[in-house]
Enzyme design. Sequence first.
Site, PDB file in Angstrom:
ATOM      1  N   ASN A 184       4.086   4.205  -1.661  1.00 53.58           N
ATOM      2  CA  ASN A 184       2.703   4.552  -1.928  1.00 53.58           C
ATOM      3  C   ASN A 184       2.626   5.099  -3.454  1.00 53.58           C
ATOM      4  OD1 ASN A 184       1.142   4.335   0.407  1.00 53.58           O
ATOM      5  ND2 ASN A 184       2.389   6.054   1.119  1.00 53.58           N
TER       6      ASN A 184
ATOM      7  N   ARG B  97      -2.326   1.689  13.603  1.00 56.21           N
ATOM      8  CA  ARG B  97      -2.793   3.183  13.969  1.00 56.21           C
ATOM      9  C   ARG B  97      -4.286   3.227  14.597  1.00 56.21           C
ATOM     10  NH1 ARG B  97      -0.672   5.729   8.130  1.00 56.21           N
ATOM     11  NH2 ARG B  97       1.401   6.197   9.148  1.00 56.21           N
TER      12      ARG B  97
ATOM     13  N   HIS C 206      -4.827   1.219   0.726  1.00 56.71           N
ATOM     14  CA  HIS C 206      -4.098   2.128   1.789  1.00 56.71           C
ATOM     15  C   HIS C 206      -4.813   3.459   1.347  1.00 56.71           C
ATOM     16  CE1 HIS C 206      -1.369   3.252   4.666  1.00 56.71           C
ATOM     17  NE2 HIS C 206      -0.252   3.595   3.729  1.00 56.71           N
TER      18      HIS C 206
END
Length: 317
Positions: free
Chosen positions: A124, A155, A179
């Site tokens: 990330n 998820r 994201h």
Amino acid sequence: MALSGRPKVSIIGAGNVGATLAMRIAEAGLADVVMVDIVEGMPQGKALDLSEARPVVLNDVTIVGTNNYAEIAGSDIVVTTSGVPRKPGMSRDDLIETNGKIARQVAENIKKYAPEAIIIQVANPLDAITYVIAEVTQAPKHKIMGMAGVLDSARYRYFIAEELGVSVEDVQGFVLGGHGDTMVPLPRFTTVGGVPLPEVLPKERIDAIVERTRNGGAEIVNLLKTGSAYYAPSASTFEMVEAILLDRKRILPVAAYLNGEYGIRGLFVGVLAVLGKNGVEKIWEVPLNEAELAELQRSAAHVQELVDKVNELKILG
């Protein structure tokens, strides 16, 4: 391709995500695995531990741990997981400078030792770091992608299944966009047992699930206190690796390079794509309505802000 004749997957970063992914690949007998990390002894120790499990799980794949990037030569796929994880209270975007600089070094080594590999980026902030990897390696855009949509969609599907008390197998849906907080779950394209989600749950419950999906990573970070999620991220990455190595032509949500699709150009953004032996073989465009398209473009605008930050910080030099 490894000397064994099996495909070769190299994983940069032997932390929780990387090592768990190595275990999943090895236990499936999918490919030989190389784990690279800068910490001396750590990738070697994890590789030895995984290798000692081979008589139990019954496979003959080769698992190598190393501090030497030269070992990634000949890789079919390189997965980049190197970077620092979030801490409670941090957003993914807060990692841009530190993980951006790590990604540049990783990308330079991929370019040097495995220039033909397909690259799956995991660290990330995912969409911006994928941009860094692409700029440094200069690999063909269809050979570079970020893993996020599969994770976010998993998820989302789990939360729906949990809410309704049904099997996750019978929940189909996907998440597009960057994201982060601007990701775009799409209830209109989500089904439970073939029935559209809006006909199964009231809007307020769907909205709550969408919000929980957007905060899914932070929820785990806050519970763990140290570190971040790795079981679901490694499973999601494995699904992408398998689709490519087995040329399955899976339609999966990934951060792919867009060249005008959805009115977005020059960015890696989460969309549905066909994954096969050539990497991203086709962008699978979904017929979004005006509101959905606006959400996706707003998410892409946030990705652009992060890319601008990469350039402002001179991460690329």
